[in-house]
Design an enzyme around this catalytic site. Structure first.
Site, PDB file in Angstrom:
ATOM      1  N   SER A   1       0.867  -1.178   0.000  1.00 20.12           N
ATOM      2  CA  SER A   1       0.000   0.000   0.000  1.00 20.12           C
ATOM      3  C   SER A   1       0.902   1.226   0.000  1.00 20.12           C
ATOM      4  CB  SER A   1      -0.873   0.010   1.253  1.00 20.12           C
ATOM      5  OG  SER A   1      -1.472   1.281   1.443  1.00 20.12           O
TER       6      SER A   1
ATOM      7  N   TYR B   1      -1.449  -0.522  10.474  1.00 21.25           N
ATOM      8  CA  TYR B   1      -1.465  -0.756   9.019  1.00 21.25           C
ATOM      9  C   TYR B   1      -0.196  -0.209   8.363  1.00 21.25           C
ATOM     10  CZ  TYR B   1      -3.582  -1.178   4.353  1.00 21.25           C
ATOM     11  OH  TYR B   1      -3.860  -1.515   3.051  1.00 21.25           O
TER      12      TYR B   1
HETATM   13  N1  LIG Z   1      -8.681  -1.210  -0.879  1.00 19.64           N
HETATM   14  C1  LIG Z   1      -7.688  -0.334  -0.774  1.00 19.64           C
HETATM   15  O1  LIG Z   1      -7.894   0.898  -0.770  1.00 19.64           O
HETATM   16  C2  LIG Z   1      -6.261  -0.819  -0.700  1.00 19.64           C
HETATM   17  C3  LIG Z   1      -5.249   0.105  -0.963  1.00 19.64           C
HETATM   18  C4  LIG Z   1      -3.917  -0.299  -0.894  1.00 19.64           C
HETATM   19  C5  LIG Z   1      -3.614  -1.604  -0.579  1.00 19.64           C
HETATM   20  N2  LIG Z   1      -4.609  -2.492  -0.313  1.00 19.64           N
HETATM   21  C6  LIG Z   1      -4.207  -3.852   0.040  1.00 19.64           C
HETATM   22  O2  LIG Z   1      -4.660  -4.735  -0.955  1.00 19.64           O
HETATM   23  C7  LIG Z   1      -4.897  -6.023  -0.392  1.00 19.64           C
HETATM   24  C8  LIG Z   1      -6.303  -6.473  -0.769  1.00 19.64           C
HETATM   25  O3  LIG Z   1      -7.211  -5.499  -0.279  1.00 19.64           O
HETATM   26  P1  LIG Z   1      -8.711  -5.380  -0.803  1.00 19.64           P
HETATM   27  O4  LIG Z   1      -8.998  -3.946  -0.858  1.00 19.64           O
HETATM   28  O5  LIG Z   1      -8.939  -6.227  -1.984  1.00 19.64           O
HETATM   29  O6  LIG Z   1      -9.450  -5.987   0.475  1.00 19.64           O
HETATM   30  P2  LIG Z   1     -10.814  -6.827   0.611  1.00 19.64           P
HETATM   31  O7  LIG Z   1     -11.737  -6.501  -0.496  1.00 19.64           O
HETATM   32  O8  LIG Z   1     -11.250  -6.614   2.025  1.00 19.64           O
HETATM   33  O9  LIG Z   1     -10.330  -8.341   0.421  1.00 19.64           O
HETATM   34  C9  LIG Z   1      -9.410  -8.891   1.332  1.00 19.64           C
HETATM   35  C10 LIG Z   1      -9.190 -10.344   0.970  1.00 19.64           C
HETATM   36  O10 LIG Z   1      -8.240 -10.900   1.876  1.00 19.64           O
HETATM   37  C11 LIG Z   1      -8.804 -12.063   2.500  1.00 19.64           C
HETATM   38  N3  LIG Z   1      -8.187 -12.204   3.819  1.00 19.64           N
HETATM   39  C12 LIG Z   1      -8.167 -11.321   4.844  1.00 19.64           C
HETATM   40  N4  LIG Z   1      -7.514 -11.834   5.893  1.00 19.64           N
HETATM   41  C13 LIG Z   1      -7.092 -13.073   5.509  1.00 19.64           C
HETATM   42  C14 LIG Z   1      -6.371 -14.121   6.150  1.00 19.64           C
HETATM   43  N5  LIG Z   1      -5.941 -14.017   7.418  1.00 19.64           N
HETATM   44  N6  LIG Z   1      -6.142 -15.261   5.459  1.00 19.64           N
HETATM   45  C15 LIG Z   1      -6.553 -15.389   4.189  1.00 19.64           C
HETATM   46  N7  LIG Z   1      -7.243 -14.441   3.532  1.00 19.64           N
HETATM   47  C16 LIG Z   1      -7.517 -13.298   4.197  1.00 19.64           C
HETATM   48  C17 LIG Z   1     -10.305 -11.803   2.483  1.00 19.64           C
HETATM   49  O11 LIG Z   1     -11.087 -12.981   2.562  1.00 19.64           O
HETATM   50  P3  LIG Z   1     -11.553 -13.641   3.949  1.00 19.64           P
HETATM   51  O12 LIG Z   1     -12.015 -12.514   4.821  1.00 19.64           O
HETATM   52  O13 LIG Z   1     -12.614 -14.611   3.580  1.00 19.64           O
HETATM   53  O14 LIG Z   1     -10.338 -14.329   4.501  1.00 19.64           O
HETATM   54  C18 LIG Z   1     -10.451 -11.182   1.094  1.00 19.64           C
HETATM   55  O15 LIG Z   1     -10.437 -12.188   0.104  1.00 19.64           O
HETATM   56  C19 LIG Z   1      -4.672  -5.871   1.111  1.00 19.64           C
HETATM   57  O16 LIG Z   1      -3.366  -6.310   1.415  1.00 19.64           O
HETATM   58  C20 LIG Z   1      -4.792  -4.373   1.333  1.00 19.64           C
HETATM   59  O17 LIG Z   1      -4.058  -3.950   2.453  1.00 19.64           O
HETATM   60  C21 LIG Z   1      -5.914  -2.125  -0.380  1.00 19.64           C
END
Ligand SMILES: NC(=O)c1ccc[n+]([C@@H]2O[C@H](COP(=O)([O-])OP(=O)(O)OC[C@H]3O[C@@H](n4cnc5c(N)ncnc54)[C@H](OP(=O)(O)O)[C@@H]3O)[C@@H](O)[C@H]2O)c1
Length: 250
Positions: free
Chosen positions: A153, A166
Site C-alpha cells: 500500500s 497498518y
Molecule cells: N482497498 C484499498 O484501498 C487498498 C489500498 C492499498 C492496498 N490495499 C491492500 O490490498 C490487499 C487487498 O485489499 P482489498 O482492498 O482487496 O481488500 P478486501 O476486499 O477486504 O479483500 C481482502 C481479501 O483478503 C482475505 N483475507 C483477509 N484476511 C485473511 C487471512 N488471514 N487469510 C486469508 N485471507 C484473508 C479476504 O477474505 P476472507 O475474509 O474470507 O479471509 C479477502 O479475500 C490488502 O493487502 C490491502 O491492504 C488495499
C-alpha cells in the site's frame, strides 16, 4: 509490410499455463487479480478464509473454461499455508507465481488501539507474506524460476493518522520484500512490491468517513498492473510499482 520478427524485439513473458497462487482471492483486488490471470490463460489457486465466497469465485472461473481451484486458507496460520502450497503442488505440480494480497485494515489512534487488532493487522499484512514466501519458495527454487508479488500500500511510505498498525505492517512488508528479492534474485526468482493508493473494494466496508469511492482506483487497475508485471520478459525485474488514483492520496 511489417517484419514478423523485428531484430530489436524483447522477449515477452508468457502467462498461459503458469500456476498462480493468489491470497485474498475471494474479494476486491485478489478476486480481480484471479480473474485477470485466468483471462491470460494462467491456472489459478485461490486462497482466503471464507470457503463459500472463495468457492463461488472458483466456480465462476471454471464455468467460464478457466482452470481454478479454491483452497480455504488463513494465511496467518503456518500449517494452513503449508497445506495451501502442498495442495497447489498436488493439483498442478508447480508454483510459478505467488501473489501475497490478503490483508485486513483496522484503524484507530495508538492510545485507543486494541492489542488483538494490532496482531490481526500485523499478522495478515506482514507475517503472512513471510509464511507464504517461505512455503512457495522451495518448489520455485527446484523449478529454477518464480515470481512473488506482494500487494502492499502507499501506506508503506506515507504516515496516515490513526493507521499505525497498518502503516507499520506495510512498511515492514516493503522491507521484507526488498530482503527477499536480494535473497532469491540469483536463483531466477523475481520479487515485486505493488503499492496501491485507495481502491474501491470491500476493504472500506465499515470504515467511518472513507474517501470518495468515485475517485478511487478500481480493483481491475491493480489486477492489470500485477498481471502486466508477471508478463514481463525474464531479462528484467520490476522491483516496485506505485499505482495511484489520478488525484493522488484521497
Ligand atoms: N482497498 C484499498 O484501498 C487498498 C489500498 C492499498 C492496498 N490495499 C491492500 O490490498 C490487499 C487487498 O485489499 P482489498 O482492498 O482487496 O481488500 P478486501 O476486499 O477486504 O479483500 C481482502 C481479501 O483478503 C482475505 N483475507 C483477509 N484476511 C485473511 C487471512 N488471514 N487469510 C486469508 N485471507 C484473508 C479476504 O477474505 P476472507 O475474509 O474470507 O479471509 C479477502 O479475500 C490488502 O493487502 C490491502 O491492504 C488495499
Amino acid at each position: 509490410m511489417v517484419a514478423s520478427n523485428p531484430p530489436n524485439a524483447v522477449e515477452t513473458g508468457e502467462l498461459d499455463g503458469k500456476v498462480a497462487v493468489i491470497t485474498g482471492a475471494s474479494k476486491g483486488i485478489g478476486k480481480a487479480t484471479a480473474l485477470a490471470f485466468a483471462a491470460a490463460g494462467a491456472k489459478v489457486v485461490l486462497a482466503a478464509r471464507t470457503r463459500e465466497t472463495l468457492e463461488a469465485v472458483a466456480a465462476d472461473l471454471t464455468e467460464s473454461g478457466a482452470e481454478a481451484v479454491a483452497i480455504p486458507t488463513d494465511v496467518t496460520d503456518v500449517d494452513a499455508v503449508q497445506q495451501l502450497i502442498e495442495g497447489t503442488l498436488d493439483v498442478y505440480q508447480r508454483v510459478d507465481i505467488l501473489v501475497n494480497n490478503a490483508g485486513v485494515g483496522y484503524f484507530g489512534r495508538v492510545v485507543d488501539f486494541a492489542p488483538d487488532d494490532w496482531d490481526m493487522v500485523l499478522n495478515s499484512n506482514l507475517k503472512a507474506i513471510y509464511l507464504c514466501a517461505k512455503h512457495a519458495l522451495p518448489p520455485m527454487l527446484a523449478q529454477g524460476s518464480g515470481q512473488i508479488i506482494n500487494v502492499l500500500s502507499i501506506a508503506a511510505k506515507v504516515a496516515f493518522e490513526a493507521s499505525a498498525a497498518y502503516c507499520a505492517a506495510k512498511a515492514g512488508a516493503l522491507a521484507l520484500t526488498k530482503v527477499l528479492a536480494s535473497e532469491v534474485r540469483q536463483q531466477n526468482i523475481r520479487v515485486t512490491a505493488v503499492l496501491p493508493g485507495s481502491v474501491h473494494t470491500p476493504f472500506w466496508d465499515g470504515v467511518p468517513e472513507p474517501p470518495d469511492f468515485e475517485q478511487m482506483l478500481k480493483p481491475e487497475h491493480v489486477a492489470g498492473t500485477i498481471v502486466s508485471v508477471c508478463g514481463q520478459p525474464s531479462g528484467m525485474v520490476t522491483e516496485e510499482v506505485v499505482v495511484m488514483p489520478p488525484l493522488g492520496i484521497l
